[in-house]
Design a protein around this motif. Structure first.
Motif, PDB file in Angstrom:
ATOM      1  N   LYS A 234       8.247 -30.443  32.362  1.00 35.36           N
ATOM      2  CA  LYS A 234       7.945 -31.510  31.398  1.00 35.36           C
ATOM      3  C   LYS A 234       9.024 -32.590  31.417  1.00 35.36           C
ATOM      4  CE  LYS A 234       4.304 -29.309  30.093  1.00 35.36           C
ATOM      5  NZ  LYS A 234       3.010 -29.667  30.656  1.00 35.36           N
ATOM      6  N   ARG A 235      10.295 -32.183  31.614  1.00 38.48           N
ATOM      7  CA  ARG A 235      11.387 -33.166  31.707  1.00 38.48           C
ATOM      8  C   ARG A 235      11.163 -34.097  32.896  1.00 38.48           C
ATOM      9  NH1 ARG A 235      15.369 -34.169  34.813  1.00 38.48           N
ATOM     10  NH2 ARG A 235      15.210 -32.197  35.939  1.00 38.48           N
TER      11      ARG A 235
ATOM     12  N   ALA B 247       8.519 -36.572  32.079  1.00 41.48           N
ATOM     13  CA  ALA B 247       9.038 -37.603  31.179  1.00 41.48           C
ATOM     14  C   ALA B 247       9.870 -38.624  31.961  1.00 41.48           C
ATOM     15  CB  ALA B 247       9.866 -36.971  30.057  1.00 41.48           C
TER      16      ALA B 247
ATOM     17  N   LYS C 296       7.859 -41.060  33.875  1.00 41.08           N
ATOM     18  CA  LYS C 296       7.153 -42.013  33.023  1.00 41.08           C
ATOM     19  C   LYS C 296       8.120 -42.858  32.198  1.00 41.08           C
ATOM     20  CE  LYS C 296       3.299 -38.924  33.063  1.00 41.08           C
ATOM     21  NZ  LYS C 296       2.546 -37.895  32.467  1.00 41.08           N
TER      22      LYS C 296
ATOM     23  N   ILE D 142      10.407 -41.965  30.015  1.00 43.20           N
ATOM     24  CA  ILE D 142      10.495 -41.523  28.618  1.00 43.20           C
ATOM     25  C   ILE D 142      11.846 -40.840  28.426  1.00 43.20           C
ATOM     26  CG2 ILE D 142       9.508 -39.983  26.872  1.00 43.20           C
ATOM     27  CD1 ILE D 142       6.802 -40.322  28.420  1.00 43.20           C
TER      28      ILE D 142
ATOM     29  N   TRP E  21      14.413 -38.246  27.219  1.00 43.89           N
ATOM     30  CA  TRP E  21      14.225 -36.808  27.008  1.00 43.89           C
ATOM     31  C   TRP E  21      15.505 -36.201  26.458  1.00 43.89           C
ATOM     32  CZ3 TRP E  21      10.239 -33.347  27.688  1.00 43.89           C
ATOM     33  CH2 TRP E  21      10.564 -32.000  27.824  1.00 43.89           C
TER      34      TRP E  21
ATOM     35  N   LEU F 179       4.107 -36.261  25.485  1.00 47.58           N
ATOM     36  CA  LEU F 179       4.103 -37.112  26.679  1.00 47.58           C
ATOM     37  C   LEU F 179       2.968 -38.128  26.614  1.00 47.58           C
ATOM     38  CD1 LEU F 179       4.873 -34.379  29.355  1.00 47.58           C
ATOM     39  CD2 LEU F 179       6.263 -36.423  28.941  1.00 47.58           C
TER      40      LEU F 179
ATOM     41  N   CYS G 263       3.700 -40.889  24.078  1.00 44.39           N
ATOM     42  CA  CYS G 263       4.684 -41.846  24.597  1.00 44.39           C
ATOM     43  C   CYS G 263       4.074 -42.746  25.673  1.00 44.39           C
ATOM     44  CB  CYS G 263       5.901 -41.108  25.152  1.00 44.39           C
ATOM     45  SG  CYS G 263       6.961 -40.390  23.873  1.00 44.39           S
ATOM     46  N   GLU G 264       3.193 -42.191  26.489  1.00 42.42           N
ATOM     47  CA  GLU G 264       2.540 -42.994  27.523  1.00 42.42           C
ATOM     48  C   GLU G 264       1.697 -44.118  26.923  1.00 42.42           C
ATOM     49  OE1 GLU G 264       0.950 -41.057  31.268  1.00 42.42           O
ATOM     50  OE2 GLU G 264       1.131 -39.343  29.883  1.00 42.42           O
TER      51      GLU G 264
ATOM     52  N   ILE H  58      11.283 -38.237  23.539  1.00 43.05           N
ATOM     53  CA  ILE H  58      10.868 -36.890  23.144  1.00 43.05           C
ATOM     54  C   ILE H  58      12.148 -36.108  22.879  1.00 43.05           C
ATOM     55  CG2 ILE H  58       9.733 -34.746  23.823  1.00 43.05           C
ATOM     56  CD1 ILE H  58       7.915 -36.439  25.632  1.00 43.05           C
TER      57      ILE H  58
ATOM     58  N   ASN I 284       8.649 -37.185  18.662  1.00 41.18           N
ATOM     59  CA  ASN I 284       8.383 -38.146  19.725  1.00 41.18           C
ATOM     60  C   ASN I 284       7.934 -39.481  19.149  1.00 41.18           C
ATOM     61  OD1 ASN I 284       5.809 -36.205  19.605  1.00 41.18           O
ATOM     62  ND2 ASN I 284       5.091 -38.270  20.084  1.00 41.18           N
TER      63      ASN I 284
END
Length: 167
Positions: free
Chosen positions: A37-38, A41, A44, A46, A48, A77, A80-81, A96, A113
């Motif tokens: 998941k990191r 992120a 994208k 984001i 983290w 996620l 945030c997208e 996040i 988030n």
């Protein structure tokens, strides 16, 4: 279908590049999931932040931990997208923040988030609630100042952590 689940978790662990014995959270499968998941992120853009410690006892199954972390982080996620992003300013597309630890005989998981509006996917919400209910826990959801927060508290049998109380 336990064998399929083991195979899935092993593939996830290997795909995330987690080596045997490398534990950050206290659980290799959760480490693998968080690493996956990191990376998503980062791809994208984001921000983290992660500080997670999983109970050493097997009071919550690895599969259920993955359901909790996976569903919640997928929602984060996706939220945030949906935020606006400008390559010209190279601004991060939201954040996040994951925290998890044992507090007073309970496992506390909190994820915050960025979001324009509260975003929880129906199936993910049901999956999370099913796991939390199975362990007699509680879920609290809050949306304030463009920040979505989900907090989960699951009681842990005190005897598992404190042998003096078990006697």
């Amino acid at each position: 279908e336990w064998e399929k689940m083991r195979s899935y978790l092993k593939n996830m662990e290997e795909g995330a590049g987690i080596r045997t014995g490398e534990e950050v959270t206290g659980n290799q499968v959760v480490d693998a999931l968080l690493e996956q998941k990191r990376k998503a992120a980062e791809e994208k853009n984001i921000l983290w932040e992660c500080d997670v410690q999983v109970p050493k006892s097997r009071c919550i199954s690895e599969f259920d931990l993955c359901v909790l972390f996976g569903n919640i982080l997928d929602n984060a996620l996706e939220a945030c997208e949906r935020l606006p992003y400008s390559e010209a300013t190279d601004r991060k597309r939201g954040f996040i923040k994951i925290q998890a630890k044992v507090v007073k005989h309970c496992f506390l998981l909190e994820v915050q988030n960025s979001a324009e509006e509260p975003y929880v996917h129906g199936a993910a919400d049901r999956n999370v609630n099913d796991v939390v209910n199975r362990y007699n826990g509680v879920v609290n959801i809050n949306f304030q100042n463009a920040v979505f927060t989900i907090s989960i508290l699951i009681p842990i049998n005190a005897a598992v952590h404190d042998s003096k109380q078990a006697v």
